[in-house]
Design a protein around this motif. Sequence first.
Motif, PDB file in Angstrom:
ATOM      1  N   VAL A  42      26.308  33.439  10.368  1.00  0.00           N
ATOM      2  CA  VAL A  42      27.322  32.694   9.611  1.00  0.00           C
ATOM      3  C   VAL A  42      28.624  33.479   9.526  1.00  0.00           C
ATOM      4  O   VAL A  42      28.630  34.708   9.486  1.00  0.00           O
ATOM      5  CB  VAL A  42      26.838  32.307   8.194  1.00  0.00           C
ATOM      6  N   SER A  43      29.729  32.720   9.507  1.00  0.00           N
ATOM      7  CA  SER A  43      31.035  33.355   9.372  1.00  0.00           C
ATOM      8  C   SER A  43      31.924  32.616   8.380  1.00  0.00           C
ATOM      9  O   SER A  43      32.893  33.174   7.890  1.00  0.00           O
ATOM     10  CB  SER A  43      31.728  33.442  10.732  1.00  0.00           C
ATOM     11  N   ILE A  44      31.582  31.386   8.082  1.00  0.00           N
ATOM     12  CA  ILE A  44      32.369  30.567   7.147  1.00  0.00           C
ATOM     13  C   ILE A  44      31.888  30.859   5.730  1.00  0.00           C
ATOM     14  O   ILE A  44      30.671  30.894   5.483  1.00  0.00           O
ATOM     15  CB  ILE A  44      32.201  29.072   7.488  1.00  0.00           C
ATOM     16  N   PRO A  45      32.801  31.066   4.774  1.00  0.00           N
ATOM     17  CA  PRO A  45      32.384  31.415   3.410  1.00  0.00           C
ATOM     18  C   PRO A  45      31.365  30.453   2.790  1.00  0.00           C
ATOM     19  O   PRO A  45      30.414  30.903   2.150  1.00  0.00           O
ATOM     20  CB  PRO A  45      33.699  31.413   2.629  1.00  0.00           C
ATOM     21  N   ALA A  46      31.526  29.169   2.980  1.00  0.00           N
ATOM     22  CA  ALA A  46      30.573  28.216   2.406  1.00  0.00           C
ATOM     23  C   ALA A  46      29.181  28.413   2.999  1.00  0.00           C
ATOM     24  O   ALA A  46      28.172  28.317   2.294  1.00  0.00           O
ATOM     25  CB  ALA A  46      31.047  26.784   2.632  1.00  0.00           C
ATOM     26  N   GLN A  47      29.118  28.710   4.289  1.00  0.00           N
ATOM     27  CA  GLN A  47      27.835  28.975   4.925  1.00  0.00           C
ATOM     28  C   GLN A  47      27.255  30.286   4.432  1.00  0.00           C
ATOM     29  O   GLN A  47      26.041  30.398   4.252  1.00  0.00           O
ATOM     30  CB  GLN A  47      27.984  29.008   6.441  1.00  0.00           C
ATOM     31  N   LYS A  48      28.091  31.278   4.212  1.00  0.00           N
ATOM     32  CA  LYS A  48      27.612  32.551   3.676  1.00  0.00           C
ATOM     33  C   LYS A  48      26.987  32.355   2.304  1.00  0.00           C
ATOM     34  O   LYS A  48      25.951  32.950   1.994  1.00  0.00           O
ATOM     35  CB  LYS A  48      28.753  33.569   3.599  1.00  0.00           C
ATOM     36  N   ASN A  49      27.599  31.515   1.473  1.00  0.00           N
ATOM     37  CA  ASN A  49      27.042  31.230   0.145  1.00  0.00           C
ATOM     38  C   ASN A  49      25.695  30.534   0.253  1.00  0.00           C
ATOM     39  O   ASN A  49      24.759  30.860  -0.487  1.00  0.00           O
ATOM     40  CB  ASN A  49      28.009  30.378  -0.680  1.00  0.00           C
ATOM     41  N   ARG A  50      25.582  29.592   1.155  1.00  0.00           N
ATOM     42  CA  ARG A  50      24.309  28.902   1.346  1.00  0.00           C
ATOM     43  C   ARG A  50      23.242  29.865   1.842  1.00  0.00           C
ATOM     44  O   ARG A  50      22.093  29.835   1.385  1.00  0.00           O
ATOM     45  CB  ARG A  50      24.472  27.744   2.326  1.00  0.00           C
ATOM     46  N   ALA A  51      23.607  30.740   2.782  1.00  0.00           N
ATOM     47  CA  ALA A  51      22.656  31.718   3.309  1.00  0.00           C
ATOM     48  C   ALA A  51      22.223  32.690   2.209  1.00  0.00           C
ATOM     49  O   ALA A  51      21.052  33.074   2.141  1.00  0.00           O
ATOM     50  CB  ALA A  51      23.275  32.467   4.480  1.00  0.00           C
ATOM     51  N   LEU A  52      23.140  33.060   1.349  1.00  0.00           N
ATOM     52  CA  LEU A  52      22.800  33.947   0.232  1.00  0.00           C
ATOM     53  C   LEU A  52      21.793  33.275  -0.700  1.00  0.00           C
ATOM     54  O   LEU A  52      20.818  33.898  -1.114  1.00  0.00           O
ATOM     55  CB  LEU A  52      24.063  34.334  -0.538  1.00  0.00           C
ATOM     56  N   ARG A  53      22.006  32.007  -1.009  1.00  0.00           N
ATOM     57  CA  ARG A  53      21.053  31.278  -1.858  1.00  0.00           C
ATOM     58  C   ARG A  53      19.689  31.167  -1.187  1.00  0.00           C
ATOM     59  O   ARG A  53      18.653  31.287  -1.847  1.00  0.00           O
ATOM     60  CB  ARG A  53      21.607  29.900  -2.219  1.00  0.00           C
ATOM     61  N   LEU A  54      19.674  30.944   0.129  1.00  0.00           N
ATOM     62  CA  LEU A  54      18.407  30.900   0.855  1.00  0.00           C
ATOM     63  C   LEU A  54      17.696  32.246   0.782  1.00  0.00           C
ATOM     64  O   LEU A  54      16.481  32.307   0.561  1.00  0.00           O
ATOM     65  CB  LEU A  54      18.637  30.525   2.325  1.00  0.00           C
TER      66      LEU A  54
END
Length: 67
Positions: A42-54
């Motif tokens: 991931v490189s997009i901030p919104a995707q990073k947030n989702r990956a962090l929650r996962l």
Amino acid sequence: MNHHQIELDLDHLEQVLARISGTDHIPLSYWRKRVDDVTAAVSIPAQKNRALRLNEALSALESRAAD
């Protein structure tokens, strides 16, 4: 991995992690690798947030399974 594939993977992992437990027939180590692979891509901030929650959700499952 392209943006579209990352979105699909994030969607899939969000659905799966909401439904699995530490006793499912697919081991948590498999899901850990999947989450780690997506997180690395991931490189997009919104995707990073989702990956962090996962990652947090999977860590909680791993912790419960270890008890």
